[in-house]
Design a protein around this motif. Sequence first.
Motif, PDB file in Angstrom:
ATOM      1  N   ALA A  67       0.835  -1.202   0.000  1.00 39.17           N
ATOM      2  CA  ALA A  67       0.000   0.000   0.000  1.00 39.17           C
ATOM      3  C   ALA A  67       0.874   1.260   0.000  1.00 39.17           C
ATOM      4  N   ARG A  68       1.947   1.218   0.768  1.00 41.19           N
ATOM      5  CA  ARG A  68       2.860   2.364   0.818  1.00 41.19           C
ATOM      6  C   ARG A  68       3.544   2.572  -0.525  1.00 41.19           C
ATOM      7  N   THR A  69       3.909   1.458  -1.168  1.00 37.17           N
ATOM      8  CA  THR A  69       4.576   1.561  -2.465  1.00 37.17           C
ATOM      9  C   THR A  69       3.650   2.199  -3.489  1.00 37.17           C
ATOM     10  N   ALA A  70       2.389   1.782  -3.459  1.00 31.15           N
ATOM     11  CA  ALA A  70       1.414   2.382  -4.377  1.00 31.15           C
ATOM     12  C   ALA A  70       1.246   3.859  -4.086  1.00 31.15           C
ATOM     13  N   GLN A  71       1.233   4.202  -2.791  1.00 35.31           N
ATOM     14  CA  GLN A  71       1.097   5.608  -2.397  1.00 35.31           C
ATOM     15  C   GLN A  71       2.300   6.421  -2.864  1.00 35.31           C
ATOM     16  N   ARG A  72       3.510   5.826  -2.704  1.00 33.83           N
ATOM     17  CA  ARG A  72       4.711   6.519  -3.152  1.00 33.83           C
ATOM     18  C   ARG A  72       4.704   6.701  -4.658  1.00 33.83           C
ATOM     19  N   GLY A  73       4.218   5.665  -5.350  1.00 36.77           N
ATOM     20  CA  GLY A  73       4.145   5.764  -6.808  1.00 36.77           C
ATOM     21  C   GLY A  73       3.242   6.914  -7.236  1.00 36.77           C
ATOM     22  N   ASP A  74       2.111   7.044  -6.541  1.00 37.86           N
ATOM     23  CA  ASP A  74       1.205   8.146  -6.856  1.00 37.86           C
ATOM     24  C   ASP A  74       1.872   9.478  -6.573  1.00 37.86           C
ATOM     25  N   ALA A  75       2.565   9.541  -5.411  1.00 38.70           N
ATOM     26  CA  ALA A  75       3.235  10.798  -5.048  1.00 38.70           C
ATOM     27  C   ALA A  75       4.341  11.121  -6.045  1.00 38.70           C
ATOM     28  N   ALA A  76       5.081  10.083  -6.467  1.00 36.22           N
ATOM     29  CA  ALA A  76       6.155  10.302  -7.426  1.00 36.22           C
ATOM     30  C   ALA A  76       5.601  10.789  -8.759  1.00 36.22           C
ATOM     31  N   GLY A  77       4.454  10.205  -9.154  1.00 37.18           N
ATOM     32  CA  GLY A  77       3.836  10.653 -10.408  1.00 37.18           C
ATOM     33  C   GLY A  77       3.471  12.116 -10.366  1.00 37.18           C
ATOM     34  N   ASP A  78       3.004  12.576  -9.186  1.00 35.22           N
ATOM     35  CA  ASP A  78       2.656  13.992  -9.033  1.00 35.22           C
ATOM     36  C   ASP A  78       3.893  14.878  -9.126  1.00 35.22           C
ATOM     37  N   LEU A  79       5.056  14.346  -8.710  1.00 36.73           N
ATOM     38  CA  LEU A  79       6.276  15.145  -8.678  1.00 36.73           C
ATOM     39  C   LEU A  79       6.960  15.235 -10.037  1.00 36.73           C
ATOM     40  N   LEU A  80       6.704  14.271 -10.907  1.00 40.73           N
ATOM     41  CA  LEU A  80       7.416  14.224 -12.184  1.00 40.73           C
ATOM     42  C   LEU A  80       7.264  15.511 -12.977  1.00 40.73           C
ATOM     43  N   SER A  81       6.095  16.103 -12.848  1.00 45.41           N
ATOM     44  CA  SER A  81       5.832  17.318 -13.641  1.00 45.41           C
ATOM     45  C   SER A  81       6.677  18.500 -13.171  1.00 45.41           C
ATOM     46  N   GLN A  82       7.267  18.393 -11.957  1.00 45.21           N
ATOM     47  CA  GLN A  82       8.067  19.494 -11.422  1.00 45.21           C
ATOM     48  C   GLN A  82       9.520  19.464 -11.904  1.00 45.21           C
ATOM     49  N   ALA A  83       9.918  18.358 -12.568  1.00 46.06           N
ATOM     50  CA  ALA A  83      11.306  18.226 -13.016  1.00 46.06           C
ATOM     51  C   ALA A  83      11.624  19.262 -14.089  1.00 46.06           C
TER      52      ALA A  83
END
Length: 888
Positions: A763-779
């Motif tokens: 569950a945490r991994t899925a949550q991190r994946g979602d959070a990481a997806g949100d961050l990608l646009s900031q690169a």
Amino acid sequence: MLAFLGASAMAKTANEIREEFLRFFEERGHRRVKSSSVVPDADPTLMFANAGMVPFKRVFLGEEVRDYTRATTSQKCIRVSGKHNDLENVGRTPRHHTFFEMLGNFSFGDYFKADAIEYAWELLTGKMGFSQEELAVSVFRDDDEAYDLWRDAIGLPESRLYRLDEKENFWAMGDTGPCGPCSEIHFDFGVEPGCTSPICDPSCECGRWIELWNLVFMQFNRDESGEMTPLPRPSIDTGGGLERWAAVLQGHRSTWESDSFTPLISRASDISGVALGDDPEKDVSLRVVSDHARTLAILIGDGVLPANAGRGYVARRILRRGARHGVLLGLDEPFLYRIADKAIDELGGAYPDLEERRAYILERIQRDEERFATTLSKGLALLEDEIREAKEKGQSSLDGQTVFKLYDTFGFPLDLTADILVGHDMAVDQAGFDGAMQAQRDRARAAWVGSGDEAVAEVYGRIAANVTSQFRGYEASTWTSRLVALLVEGKPADVARKGDEVELIFEETPFYAESGGQLGDRGVISSEAGRVDVRDTQKPVDGLFVHKGVVVEGEIRVDSEASLQVDTLLREATVRNHTGTHLLHAALRKVLGPQAMQKGSLVGPDRLRFDFTHDSPLTDDEIERIEDFANRWIEENSVGTTRLMSYDDAVAAGAIAIFDEKYGDEVRVVSFGERSTELCGGTHVEATGDIGLLKVISESGIAAGVRRIEALTGLGALEHIREQEQLAREAADLLKVPLGDLPSRVEKLLAERRQLERELEQARTAQRGDAAGDLLSQARDVDGAKVLGARVDDVDAKSMRAMVDDLRNRLGTSAVLLMSETGGKVLLAVGVTKDATDRWKAGDLIREVAGVVGGGGGGRPDFAQAGGKDASKIDAAIDKFLSLCGTS
């Protein structure tokens, strides 16, 4: 030039010289005393025995009385630390060694100068075959008595007699205390052509002279003011290096050419394929590995194992220095143990313990060589990295701290590092290295500071000169005796009253004084006028039993009769544990092999502790087998027997002697059937059945190659088993299962927990994946690479690393920073893809960024973590990261 007469007519082997020396003095009324361990007995001022007089130091100081006044020894000596630090000279000079044998004869208030001089001259010119023309003698400049004896009684011409100053010919035990002039006997090789000294006396270092023997005349006591007064019983302390005698008698100037070393050098040459004489530098390495392997055999044979501190640190340095010289000889496999094997062949006749422990010594050396091989390669890699970084910074020297780290951690001699640096046109920061070295020496010196009260020790010494206590505790627990000495709060007194803390000394006592690991007895001492509760019994000086306690009733006076009553319940519990250690020792050796040797023990009424040599934790099966053997022998109910024997007869009969224990010429041998036979002065059960039960309660490591077992016996063991059963029943009750089902129920619960943890992590991994997806646009794009700096709160270090890895993988060529505030603290992690580490290094980036939030850290070029204190500056830190990566 005098003809060098160390020719074949005089040639003797080192073993023959040693035996002839000892027999010569034995025939003249001296007690032949076996060499003590190289670990000094009860002397915190010395790391190693470095002279023949060390085992007799307390005798010379009047703190110990022995049953002989003349002695002769061949003492094992180590000189690698402190004043006599010979390590770096080994291999490069003709006569420096880390281990050597010191031949000596001693008089404790018996004969003095005339006899000492006559004995020395008779042995050298008679038994050993030196001619008078080959020898010269130096005396202290003011010692007319010795000068006259050499000239008139011996007949030595004045042309062969030299008066030298205090530096050369006056000996002192310390700044104060026993001291005196000495006469040194030198062999004269003849005038050296290159000598520039106008006198060339035995103090000249041109190579003409070699000191054979030093006769110390201990005749004064020097006080704090420097004033010297004659000692009432002047003594003799002599010392001569066996290796030097062997070299000269075999016709050589260098000890390396004597048969003390030629068999070892030959073995080193055979192993390496390097012939002596082909290359001067390789000759040094052949000598070094021969010396160091020989010393390691002695050190490990006496229980000094390579370690990180103290004596073990010295052993480690010697092993690593030897291994490095093996590399210089082209050896990349363990080899020192094979040379040590040859050293044991040569020395085993004189020191039988080496033969007995051969397998353990060799196995230990080989194992540590294998471990160091990995360390050595890491050290070379570290050195290359440091050299590269220093060059990038334009430095022409390598900082001293780094050089010392190589020296201290990886065993690189300073000259080795310097040689490697020369190839890079660099030098060593000598001042920095010296500072780091001095700091290490200060730490080592602090670890060896004694903790005894010198004033009280002096009082005990004076008492022991007039009083001895007879131990009656083998046959009784109650005794009546006369009080012969009394101390109140450490000071001599005639009377002590209620409330006084006292130390009592009687003519006879049933109280056992702490020694050999067994704690001292407790109990009660009663007289007509008072009573003392005895809290401990100690033996600060041989033959002196000191009962420490408090006066609880009335008073007690010197010369009064008193009844001494040992607490029998505590004594009985203690003897069960003491005999238990003997059976435990025997069981350990049966299960693990003879290399499981005792390194220490503690025996009290409540438990026993036993330290032994072994390199790995014991398995459950091994512990069970040890317990089975011990308890089977307890059931056999073997009767205990004690015998008084000579030390040599006892060891020959199979008795086990313990490391670091000091034995007299007559020893007490304690046996329980055929199961256990040890040298021991402690108290024991009448038969093994009295122990009842032995149960091991813990096993752990306490030092490199040393393990510790703690165990209980008798009712203590039974109570421990009941406590464990009660805990198991309580656990079964909590889980509402029968006791027999407890393991399976716990296993089921653990499996369920592991499954829940896996689901939670998913569950945490899925949550991190979602959070990481949100961050990608900031690169942000920087010259074809992605740079991302972001804040993600309430994420732990493990999760943060996983997020950084995920973002790097999804961004491609990139540098990523994540920061988080958790519990008021700041966490940072930087990741750089492998293909971008030539542009950005994670370790460098994080050092700069962590500084903004008041923290620090580091890591590899591709990943680094850090911590900080100031969460209010997280945004500023992210901006710093983006700036460093070139986004603005």
